[in-house]
Design a protein around this motif. Structure first.
Motif, PDB file in Angstrom:
ATOM      1  N   MET A  73       0.942  -1.104   0.060  1.00 55.61           N
ATOM      2  CA  MET A  73       0.083   0.005  -0.024  1.00 55.61           C
ATOM      3  C   MET A  73       0.768   1.356  -0.095  1.00 55.61           C
ATOM      4  SD  MET A  73      -2.533   1.205   2.827  1.00 55.61           S
ATOM      5  CE  MET A  73      -4.062  -0.064   2.566  1.00 55.61           C
ATOM      6  N   GLY A  74       0.663   2.073  -0.892  1.00 58.44           N
ATOM      7  CA  GLY A  74       1.378   3.209  -1.057  1.00 58.44           C
ATOM      8  C   GLY A  74       0.903   4.395  -0.222  1.00 58.44           C
ATOM      9  N   ILE A  75       1.757   5.487  -0.166  1.00 57.52           N
ATOM     10  CA  ILE A  75       1.281   6.629   0.786  1.00 57.52           C
ATOM     11  C   ILE A  75       0.048   7.257   0.540  1.00 57.52           C
ATOM     12  CG2 ILE A  75       2.610   8.419  -0.475  1.00 57.52           C
ATOM     13  CD1 ILE A  75       3.353   8.920   2.968  1.00 57.52           C
ATOM     14  N   ILE A  76      -0.440   7.306  -0.867  1.00 58.62           N
ATOM     15  CA  ILE A  76      -1.424   8.119  -1.298  1.00 58.62           C
ATOM     16  C   ILE A  76      -2.579   7.094  -0.784  1.00 58.62           C
ATOM     17  CG2 ILE A  76      -2.824   8.711  -3.285  1.00 58.62           C
ATOM     18  CD1 ILE A  76      -0.260   9.290  -4.635  1.00 58.62           C
ATOM     19  N   GLU A  77      -2.637   5.755  -0.868  1.00 55.66           N
ATOM     20  CA  GLU A  77      -3.721   5.137  -0.445  1.00 55.66           C
ATOM     21  C   GLU A  77      -3.840   4.955   1.206  1.00 55.66           C
ATOM     22  OE1 GLU A  77      -1.331   3.691  -2.424  1.00 55.66           O
ATOM     23  OE2 GLU A  77      -2.567   3.389  -4.421  1.00 55.66           O
ATOM     24  N   ARG A  78      -2.922   5.379   1.992  1.00 60.33           N
ATOM     25  CA  ARG A  78      -2.734   5.433   3.169  1.00 60.33           C
ATOM     26  C   ARG A  78      -3.626   6.774   3.749  1.00 60.33           C
ATOM     27  NH1 ARG A  78       3.129   3.225   5.552  1.00 60.33           N
ATOM     28  NH2 ARG A  78       2.622   1.126   4.769  1.00 60.33           N
ATOM     29  N   PHE A  79      -3.182   7.794   2.945  1.00 60.74           N
ATOM     30  CA  PHE A  79      -3.763   9.163   3.293  1.00 60.74           C
ATOM     31  C   PHE A  79      -5.345   9.026   2.779  1.00 60.74           C
ATOM     32  CE2 PHE A  79       0.540  11.219   2.836  1.00 60.74           C
ATOM     33  CZ  PHE A  79       0.349  11.713   4.252  1.00 60.74           C
ATOM     34  N   GLU A  80      -5.735   8.245   2.074  1.00 60.26           N
ATOM     35  CA  GLU A  80      -7.250   8.277   1.321  1.00 60.26           C
ATOM     36  C   GLU A  80      -8.102   7.331   2.401  1.00 60.26           C
ATOM     37  OE1 GLU A  80      -9.751   6.514  -2.199  1.00 60.26           O
ATOM     38  OE2 GLU A  80      -7.581   5.862  -2.189  1.00 60.26           O
ATOM     39  N   ASP A  81      -7.262   6.475   3.035  1.00 58.19           N
ATOM     40  CA  ASP A  81      -7.938   5.366   3.795  1.00 58.19           C
ATOM     41  C   ASP A  81      -8.106   6.297   5.354  1.00 58.19           C
ATOM     42  OD1 ASP A  81      -7.700   3.341   2.288  1.00 58.19           O
ATOM     43  OD2 ASP A  81      -6.200   2.268   3.198  1.00 58.19           O
ATOM     44  N   GLU A  82      -6.887   6.916   5.679  1.00 55.77           N
ATOM     45  CA  GLU A  82      -7.208   7.669   6.843  1.00 55.77           C
ATOM     46  C   GLU A  82      -8.198   9.001   6.747  1.00 55.77           C
ATOM     47  OE1 GLU A  82      -6.518   8.346  10.462  1.00 55.77           O
ATOM     48  OE2 GLU A  82      -5.620   6.301   9.730  1.00 55.77           O
ATOM     49  N   TYR A  83      -8.222   9.603   5.521  1.00 53.41           N
ATOM     50  CA  TYR A  83      -9.308  10.496   5.325  1.00 53.41           C
ATOM     51  C   TYR A  83     -10.804   9.942   5.408  1.00 53.41           C
ATOM     52  CZ  TYR A  83     -12.151  13.888   2.790  1.00 53.41           C
ATOM     53  OH  TYR A  83     -13.227  14.781   2.398  1.00 53.41           O
ATOM     54  N   LEU A  84     -10.915   8.719   4.832  1.00 52.32           N
ATOM     55  CA  LEU A  84     -12.138   8.145   4.741  1.00 52.32           C
ATOM     56  C   LEU A  84     -12.647   7.694   6.011  1.00 52.32           C
ATOM     57  CD1 LEU A  84     -12.158   5.925   1.386  1.00 52.32           C
ATOM     58  CD2 LEU A  84     -13.421   8.269   1.897  1.00 52.32           C
ATOM     59  N   GLU A  85     -11.790   7.195   6.824  1.00 48.94           N
ATOM     60  CA  GLU A  85     -11.914   6.770   8.207  1.00 48.94           C
ATOM     61  C   GLU A  85     -12.428   8.018   9.234  1.00 48.94           C
ATOM     62  OE1 GLU A  85     -12.911   4.735  11.434  1.00 48.94           O
ATOM     63  OE2 GLU A  85     -12.180   3.839   9.472  1.00 48.94           O
ATOM     64  N   VAL A  86     -11.737   9.297   8.957  1.00 48.89           N
ATOM     65  CA  VAL A  86     -12.070  10.342   9.599  1.00 48.89           C
ATOM     66  C   VAL A  86     -13.388  10.913   9.413  1.00 48.89           C
ATOM     67  CG1 VAL A  86     -11.526  12.762  10.085  1.00 48.89           C
ATOM     68  CG2 VAL A  86      -9.871  11.079  10.448  1.00 48.89           C
ATOM     69  N   SER A  87     -13.613  10.917   7.897  1.00 48.36           N
ATOM     70  CA  SER A  87     -14.973  11.265   7.266  1.00 48.36           C
ATOM     71  C   SER A  87     -16.082  10.495   7.652  1.00 48.36           C
ATOM     72  CB  SER A  87     -14.748  11.472   5.907  1.00 48.36           C
ATOM     73  OG  SER A  87     -13.684  12.297   5.502  1.00 48.36           O
ATOM     74  N   ARG A  88     -16.053   9.237   7.765  1.00 47.14           N
ATOM     75  CA  ARG A  88     -17.240   8.247   8.243  1.00 47.14           C
ATOM     76  C   ARG A  88     -17.732   8.874   9.685  1.00 47.14           C
ATOM     77  NH1 ARG A  88     -13.935   3.932   6.536  1.00 47.14           N
ATOM     78  NH2 ARG A  88     -14.049   3.731   4.202  1.00 47.14           N
ATOM     79  N   SER A  89     -16.700   9.124  10.595  1.00 45.59           N
ATOM     80  CA  SER A  89     -17.147   9.066  11.735  1.00 45.59           C
ATOM     81  C   SER A  89     -17.842  10.731  11.901  1.00 45.59           C
ATOM     82  CB  SER A  89     -16.220   9.224  12.938  1.00 45.59           C
ATOM     83  OG  SER A  89     -15.145  10.007  12.624  1.00 45.59           O
ATOM     84  N   ARG A  90     -18.755  10.811  13.134  1.00 44.51           N
ATOM     85  CA  ARG A  90     -19.346  12.047  13.369  1.00 44.51           C
ATOM     86  C   ARG A  90     -18.512  12.832  14.253  1.00 44.51           C
ATOM     87  NH1 ARG A  90     -25.729  11.628  13.965  1.00 44.51           N
ATOM     88  NH2 ARG A  90     -26.043  10.265  12.291  1.00 44.51           N
ATOM     89  N   ALA A  91     -18.425  14.185  13.998  1.00 47.04           N
ATOM     90  CA  ALA A  91     -17.454  14.993  14.804  1.00 47.04           C
ATOM     91  C   ALA A  91     -18.288  15.132  16.319  1.00 47.04           C
ATOM     92  CB  ALA A  91     -17.298  16.246  14.243  1.00 47.04           C
ATOM     93  N   THR A  92     -17.751  15.239  17.478  1.00 42.83           N
ATOM     94  CA  THR A  92     -18.096  15.371  18.805  1.00 42.83           C
ATOM     95  C   THR A  92     -18.069  16.775  18.841  1.00 42.83           C
ATOM     96  OG1 THR A  92     -15.888  15.118  19.829  1.00 42.83           O
ATOM     97  CG2 THR A  92     -17.372  13.282  19.233  1.00 42.83           C
ATOM     98  N   VAL A  93     -18.661  17.323  19.893  1.00 46.44           N
ATOM     99  CA  VAL A  93     -18.777  18.584  20.355  1.00 46.44           C
ATOM    100  C   VAL A  93     -17.312  19.042  20.726  1.00 46.44           C
ATOM    101  CG1 VAL A  93     -19.640  20.242  22.374  1.00 46.44           C
ATOM    102  CG2 VAL A  93     -20.975  18.476  21.137  1.00 46.44           C
ATOM    103  N   ARG A  94     -16.706  18.283  21.486  1.00 41.17           N
ATOM    104  CA  ARG A  94     -15.139  18.584  21.952  1.00 41.17           C
ATOM    105  C   ARG A  94     -14.248  19.015  20.393  1.00 41.17           C
ATOM    106  NH1 ARG A  94     -10.611  14.804  24.399  1.00 41.17           N
ATOM    107  NH2 ARG A  94      -8.999  16.545  24.381  1.00 41.17           N
ATOM    108  N   GLU A  95     -14.650  17.979  19.330  1.00 46.14           N
ATOM    109  CA  GLU A  95     -13.935  18.228  18.339  1.00 46.14           C
ATOM    110  C   GLU A  95     -14.383  19.377  17.569  1.00 46.14           C
ATOM    111  OE1 GLU A  95     -13.000  13.657  16.931  1.00 46.14           O
ATOM    112  OE2 GLU A  95     -14.867  14.586  16.126  1.00 46.14           O
ATOM    113  N   LEU A  96     -15.717  19.896  17.600  1.00 44.76           N
ATOM    114  CA  LEU A  96     -16.280  21.233  17.070  1.00 44.76           C
ATOM    115  C   LEU A  96     -15.536  22.281  18.022  1.00 44.76           C
ATOM    116  CD1 LEU A  96     -19.867  20.281  16.433  1.00 44.76           C
ATOM    117  CD2 LEU A  96     -17.824  20.561  14.514  1.00 44.76           C
TER     118      LEU A  96
END
Length: 82
Positions: free
Chosen positions: A1-24
């Motif tokens: 797995m290349g670096i671009i795929e790792r960034f894509e996987d991280e981005y999708l993982e973060v994007s799937r979850s809902r932001a909490t009030v603390r994160e906002l």
């Protein structure tokens, strides 16, 4: 797995979850701090007018970012699971 795929996987993982009030709140506080530091540097290095323009532009950008993150925290990001 290349670096671009790792960034894509991280981005999708973060994007799937809902932001909490603390994160906002962290996003909000970080945005204010960033605008203050950037406009302060622009004032020192350039001019007061430029610093005002930098602060205004960054405020608009961070406001859009904050509103979109608040929206996605309420609705979730189910569109990324497809």
């Amino acid at each position: 797995m290349g670096i671009i795929e790792r960034f894509e996987d991280e981005y999708l993982e973060v994007s799937r979850s809902r932001a909490t009030v603390r994160e906002l709140l962290e996003l909000f506080a970080g945005s204010i701090l960033f605008v203050l530091v950037a406009s302060g540097l622009a004032y020192v290095l350039l001019d007061g007018t430029v610093a005002f323009a930098v602060a205004g532009l960054l405020t608009v950008i961070f406001a859009i970012t904050f509103v979109s993150q608040a929206y996605w925290s309420l609705t979730g990001r189910d569109d990324y699971t497809q």
